[in-house]
Design an enzyme around this catalytic site. Sequence first.
Site, short mmCIF file in Angstrom:
data_model
loop_
_atom_site.label_atom_id
_atom_site.label_comp_id
_atom_site.label_asym_id
_atom_site.label_seq_id
_atom_site.Cartn_x
_atom_site.Cartn_y
_atom_site.Cartn_z
N GLY A 1 0.53 -1.08 -0.07
CA GLY A 1 -0.57 0.07 0.47
C GLY A 1 0.96 1.22 -0.06
N LEU B 1 0.37 3.64 -2.11
CA LEU B 1 0.60 3.47 -3.61
C LEU B 1 1.34 5.16 -4.03
CD1 LEU B 1 -2.16 1.49 -4.84
CD2 LEU B 1 -0.13 1.01 -4.00
N GLU C 1 3.82 6.53 -7.92
CA GLU C 1 4.10 6.30 -9.09
C GLU C 1 4.47 5.00 -9.72
OE1 GLU C 1 4.26 6.88 -13.09
OE2 GLU C 1 2.66 7.87 -11.46
N HIS D 1 4.55 1.94 -8.30
CA HIS D 1 3.31 1.26 -8.19
C HIS D 1 2.54 1.36 -9.56
CE1 HIS D 1 4.15 1.43 -4.18
NE2 HIS D 1 4.01 -0.09 -3.25
N GLU E 1 11.63 -4.04 -10.04
CA GLU E 1 13.65 -4.14 -9.82
C GLU E 1 13.89 -3.50 -8.89
OE1 GLU E 1 15.14 -3.84 -13.77
OE2 GLU E 1 14.18 -5.71 -15.22
N ASP F 1 13.58 -3.32 -6.41
CA ASP F 1 13.65 -4.24 -4.91
C ASP F 1 14.44 -5.45 -5.41
OD1 ASP F 1 12.14 -3.20 -2.49
OD2 ASP F 1 10.61 -3.32 -3.62
N GLN G 1 14.59 -8.99 -3.18
CA GLN G 1 13.80 -9.32 -3.00
C GLN G 1 12.94 -10.15 -4.38
OE1 GLN G 1 10.05 -7.53 -0.80
NE2 GLN G 1 8.96 -7.45 -3.16
N CYS H 1 11.53 5.71 -6.58
CA CYS H 1 9.53 5.93 -5.63
C CYS H 1 9.82 5.14 -4.02
CB CYS H 1 8.58 5.78 -6.50
SG CYS H 1 8.86 6.80 -7.61
N ARG I 1 8.67 5.31 1.43
CA ARG I 1 9.05 5.80 3.06
C ARG I 1 9.94 7.12 2.57
NH1 ARG I 1 10.39 0.22 4.31
NH2 ARG I 1 9.95 -0.06 5.55
#
Length: 520
Positions: free
Chosen positions: A28, A30, A32, A34, A154, A156, A159, A190, A193
């Site tokens: 969540g 959200l 740009e 996302h 990409e 993260d 991950q 983006c 946080r």
Amino acid sequence: MDLLETCQDLAAWRQQQQAPLHFVPTMGSLHEGHQQLIRRAAALRQGSGQPPSVLLSVFVNPLQFGPGEDLESYPRNLRSDIDLAAAAGATALFAPNVAEIYPRGEAGLTRVVPPLLLRQGLCGRHRPQHFEGVATVVIRLLTLVRPDLLLLGEKDWQQLVILRRVVADLGLPLRIQGCPTVREADGLACSSRNRRLSPSQRQQAAALPAGLAAAAAQVRGGLSQAPALTSQLARQLEAAGLRVDYVELVAPHSLEPLQQVQGLALLATAVHCGSSRLIDHCFLMSRLPIVAIDGPAGAGKSTVTRAFARQMGLVYLDTGAMYRALTWWVLRQGADPADAAAVEPLLLDLDLQLSAGGAGEQLVSINGFDVTEAIRSPEVTAQVSLVAAHGCVRQALTAQQQAMGLKGGLVAEGRDIGTAVFPDAELKVFLTATAAERARRRAQDLERRGFEVPPLAELEAQIAARDHQDSSREVAPLCQAEDAVELVTDGMAIKAVIQALVDLFRERVPEEAWPAANGV
């Protein structure tokens, strides 16, 4: 856009879906980045070309927050998320509470533990339970959603690497699409946080992308040693007032530390700015990417490799055409293809050219003769293995191919590309099919080109004989490189084979490092 709040809501909605389902999992808040994932999910088409349904999930996962981290203060605004998701093209939004995802609580949860080698470095060193929590929740969501395509950023990168490995190891029937990092006007990646940064902290944080860009410029200028790159970047970040967790140069897929940039490398960093922990990275290349596609005769390598190269913006290098052209020249000169002493003088001052035609097709010429069509004749096909087996021929043409690949940016296909010509290629594929399937394709090709078509049994026997000849020759025999991926194409349409190659390429070369020329 449908709002789904329970697993029962999701199951009922899922039963109604007829289109391919593309899934974007988020926590969540959200932004740009996302929205770009959602737009990409809506734009991508499966083989049928049918527009997909796009499901976005919003779930702040407690398992991936460690003690003292910002679980309680993590930004949450479902109303805004609904508006942004709908504007980007999502079909539905799944926003469950913790009890829906973990009905037996954390104590009764089956956890997914990724490989230690992938989760112990970079962020895993500072957040030891983080990736176990990520993998557990994503697999839980995937079992509920059952998507055809999973889209992940990409940004993260660690991950993304871990989730690709977990999905592959569990054999889940879906594709994973990585999407490039989206950045704000000051270059900052983006992130939810970012919203907690004050104006002065934003200025500090801007040193993160600026430092990575400066490191990439240094690599382009010739600097390649990891200690120099990482220590200089760490000093820049600390001078800007950022607290550095790590700055490391690693192999992008194994995440193992590197001592220098060689091929494709990942320069990754994490810093603290105020109460926010920010991650970022850049991909560094000592040369442009190379794809090596090997396999036996008649496996369809030329057709799919040419289309794959065009889609990815890579130069297509048909090494088989080079050997065929030389074979045509040997036959034209009346030399014995099996006699190395007769063939070797013909290599002197050899002018062999590969070029692109006006329609994108590959043109082949040798010593001024256009042999594009002639090299596909049955006479050349019958003799090319004899010519290619000579050490003098392999040496001469391998040297020419390696010279073509010095800058990279190409996809080459043949018999020994991954083993002899480009052993350090980013992606190696062994493309093959059964002898019966290759005989059928060979018959179709001969008929299309206007040549006489022998019986299928005869063609299959010829193919089997050539396989034996190619794999048993003393010089550069046909064999699968140890690190090559085998792709058996029986029953696969050409588009499906090309998509498989694209997926394999994207697992090794992210879009941030090499944007596609035509699609992804």
